[in-house]
Design a protein around this motif. Structure first.
Motif, PDB file in Angstrom:
ATOM      1  N   ARG A  84       0.677  10.413 -32.773  1.00 40.48           N
ATOM      2  CA  ARG A  84      -0.742  10.634 -33.035  1.00 40.48           C
ATOM      3  C   ARG A  84      -1.583   9.501 -32.445  1.00 40.48           C
ATOM      4  O   ARG A  84      -2.636   9.736 -31.849  1.00 40.48           O
ATOM      5  N   ALA A  85      -1.115   8.261 -32.604  1.00 39.02           N
ATOM      6  CA  ALA A  85      -1.840   7.111 -32.050  1.00 39.02           C
ATOM      7  C   ALA A  85      -1.860   7.175 -30.523  1.00 39.02           C
ATOM      8  O   ALA A  85      -2.876   6.867 -29.889  1.00 39.02           O
ATOM      9  N   GLU A  86      -0.730   7.597 -29.908  1.00 35.99           N
ATOM     10  CA  GLU A  86      -0.687   7.739 -28.454  1.00 35.99           C
ATOM     11  C   GLU A  86      -1.684   8.800 -27.974  1.00 35.99           C
ATOM     12  O   GLU A  86      -2.344   8.624 -26.944  1.00 35.99           O
ATOM     13  N   LEU A  87      -1.791   9.909 -28.714  1.00 41.98           N
ATOM     14  CA  LEU A  87      -2.742  10.955 -28.338  1.00 41.98           C
ATOM     15  C   LEU A  87      -4.183  10.453 -28.419  1.00 41.98           C
ATOM     16  O   LEU A  87      -5.006  10.748 -27.545  1.00 41.98           O
ATOM     17  N   VAL A  88      -4.483   9.686 -29.459  1.00 40.89           N
ATOM     18  CA  VAL A  88      -5.834   9.127 -29.578  1.00 40.89           C
ATOM     19  C   VAL A  88      -6.113   8.189 -28.414  1.00 40.89           C
ATOM     20  O   VAL A  88      -7.207   8.205 -27.834  1.00 40.89           O
ATOM     21  N   ASP A  89      -5.112   7.363 -28.040  1.00 35.89           N
ATOM     22  CA  ASP A  89      -5.295   6.461 -26.903  1.00 35.89           C
ATOM     23  C   ASP A  89      -5.527   7.225 -25.599  1.00 35.89           C
ATOM     24  O   ASP A  89      -6.363   6.847 -24.782  1.00 35.89           O
ATOM     25  N   GLU A  90      -4.758   8.321 -25.398  1.00 40.75           N
ATOM     26  CA  GLU A  90      -4.922   9.119 -24.180  1.00 40.75           C
ATOM     27  C   GLU A  90      -6.321   9.727 -24.100  1.00 40.75           C
ATOM     28  O   GLU A  90      -6.945   9.746 -23.033  1.00 40.75           O
ATOM     29  N   VAL A  91      -6.816  10.220 -25.223  1.00 40.51           N
ATOM     30  CA  VAL A  91      -8.139  10.846 -25.233  1.00 40.51           C
ATOM     31  C   VAL A  91      -9.215   9.797 -25.005  1.00 40.51           C
ATOM     32  O   VAL A  91     -10.175  10.020 -24.253  1.00 40.51           O
ATOM     33  N   ASN A  92      -9.069   8.637 -25.639  1.00 40.29           N
ATOM     34  CA  ASN A  92     -10.103   7.602 -25.538  1.00 40.29           C
ATOM     35  C   ASN A  92     -10.018   6.785 -24.260  1.00 40.29           C
ATOM     36  O   ASN A  92     -10.941   6.042 -23.949  1.00 40.29           O
ATOM     37  N   ARG A  93      -8.915   6.905 -23.505  1.00 39.11           N
ATOM     38  CA  ARG A  93      -8.747   6.099 -22.300  1.00 39.11           C
ATOM     39  C   ARG A  93      -9.856   6.354 -21.282  1.00 39.11           C
ATOM     40  O   ARG A  93     -10.254   5.469 -20.542  1.00 39.11           O
ATOM     41  N   ALA A  94     -10.388   7.564 -21.277  1.00 34.90           N
ATOM     42  CA  ALA A  94     -11.435   7.890 -20.306  1.00 34.90           C
ATOM     43  C   ALA A  94     -12.717   7.113 -20.566  1.00 34.90           C
ATOM     44  O   ALA A  94     -13.511   6.903 -19.651  1.00 34.90           O
ATOM     45  N   THR A  95     -12.952   6.684 -21.789  1.00 35.33           N
ATOM     46  CA  THR A  95     -14.195   5.977 -22.100  1.00 35.33           C
ATOM     47  C   THR A  95     -13.989   4.489 -22.331  1.00 35.33           C
ATOM     48  O   THR A  95     -14.933   3.780 -22.660  1.00 35.33           O
ATOM     49  N   LEU A  96     -12.787   3.982 -22.161  1.00 32.94           N
ATOM     50  CA  LEU A  96     -12.515   2.562 -22.370  1.00 32.94           C
ATOM     51  C   LEU A  96     -12.784   1.772 -21.095  1.00 32.94           C
ATOM     52  O   LEU A  96     -12.775   2.330 -19.997  1.00 32.94           O
ATOM     53  N   PRO A  97     -12.993   0.462 -21.214  1.00 27.41           N
ATOM     54  CA  PRO A  97     -13.156  -0.359 -20.008  1.00 27.41           C
ATOM     55  C   PRO A  97     -11.915  -0.262 -19.123  1.00 27.41           C
ATOM     56  O   PRO A  97     -10.792  -0.204 -19.600  1.00 27.41           O
ATOM     57  N   GLY A  98     -12.134  -0.234 -17.824  1.00 28.79           N
ATOM     58  CA  GLY A  98     -11.028  -0.142 -16.878  1.00 28.79           C
ATOM     59  C   GLY A  98     -10.606   1.277 -16.609  1.00 28.79           C
ATOM     60  O   GLY A  98      -9.531   1.526 -16.083  1.00 28.79           O
ATOM     61  N   ALA A  99     -11.438   2.282 -16.942  1.00 25.89           N
ATOM     62  CA  ALA A  99     -11.051   3.670 -16.787  1.00 25.89           C
ATOM     63  C   ALA A  99     -11.561   4.313 -15.515  1.00 25.89           C
ATOM     64  O   ALA A  99     -11.170   5.417 -15.201  1.00 25.89           O
ATOM     65  N   CYS A 100     -12.444   3.683 -14.769  1.00 24.93           N
ATOM     66  CA  CYS A 100     -13.077   4.255 -13.574  1.00 24.93           C
ATOM     67  C   CYS A 100     -13.729   5.581 -13.923  1.00 24.93           C
ATOM     68  O   CYS A 100     -13.417   6.624 -13.376  1.00 24.93           O
ATOM     69  N   ASN A 101     -14.621   5.519 -14.891  1.00 27.02           N
ATOM     70  CA  ASN A 101     -15.302   6.696 -15.377  1.00 27.02           C
ATOM     71  C   ASN A 101     -16.754   6.326 -15.627  1.00 27.02           C
ATOM     72  O   ASN A 101     -17.037   5.278 -16.185  1.00 27.02           O
ATOM     73  N   PRO A 102     -17.701   7.176 -15.214  1.00 26.13           N
ATOM     74  CA  PRO A 102     -19.103   6.833 -15.465  1.00 26.13           C
ATOM     75  C   PRO A 102     -19.473   6.915 -16.941  1.00 26.13           C
ATOM     76  O   PRO A 102     -20.535   6.485 -17.343  1.00 26.13           O
ATOM     77  N   ILE A 103     -18.586   7.479 -17.759  1.00 24.43           N
ATOM     78  CA  ILE A 103     -18.849   7.600 -19.189  1.00 24.43           C
ATOM     79  C   ILE A 103     -18.227   6.400 -19.894  1.00 24.43           C
ATOM     80  O   ILE A 103     -17.097   6.016 -19.621  1.00 24.43           O
ATOM     81  N   GLY A 104     -18.931   5.817 -20.820  1.00 24.03           N
ATOM     82  CA  GLY A 104     -18.390   4.725 -21.608  1.00 24.03           C
ATOM     83  C   GLY A 104     -18.841   3.383 -21.087  1.00 24.03           C
ATOM     84  O   GLY A 104     -19.494   3.268 -20.047  1.00 24.03           O
TER      85      GLY A 104
END
Length: 138
Positions: A84-104
């Motif tokens: 469950r913790a891994e799934l939360v990390d995967e979902v939140n990875r897009a908005t964390l620093p270092g994600a190369c995403n304009p969101i977050g």
């Protein structure tokens, strides 16, 4: 007085019902055998008149988990906390620093990091190609 007599007669009726027709009490069986049946097994016959065989069908095979206890697809209740913790990390990875995403927050840092990693991989490939060419230096 008549009530007392009726009460005594009613109390004696179950005791009289236990006697056999010839006046002797029924004999209890000397041996009781319990048998579990699997699949198409049949109940064995008693070997003597003093034996009682009790049979019960319990399933397909003694070595298989019954269908009622087998697991189906794991639901949220059957998932471990680590997963469950891994799934939360995967979902939140897009908005964390270092994600190369304009969101977050601070997402552009990931884009710079990816460009540097690609450049480094290209440099390694060039060195490997140059080392594979025989007699390249004179």
């Amino acid at each position: 007085m008549s009530r007392l007599l009726m009460l005594v007669l009613l109390a004696a009726v179950p005791a009289a019902a236990q006697d056999a027709p010839d006046g002797e009490p029924d004999a209890l069986p000397q041996r009781v055998r319990s048998v579990l049946l699997y699949g198409e097994d049949t109940c064995p016959k008693p070997t003597s008149p003093d034996e009682v065989v009790v049979c019960a069908k319990v399933g397909e095979s003694p070595f298989r988990i019954p269908k009622s206890l087998r697991k189906s697809e794991p639901g949220p209740g059957g998932t471990s906390w680590v997963r469950r913790a891994e799934l939360v990390d995967e979902v939140n990875r897009a908005t964390l620093p270092g994600a190369c995403n304009p969101i977050g927050s601070f997402g552009q840092s990931g884009c710079t990091l990816q460009m540097i990693q690609r450049w480094k991989a290209e440099q390694r490939e060039k060195k490997a190609e140059e080392a594979a060419i025989p007699g390249g230096e004179d």
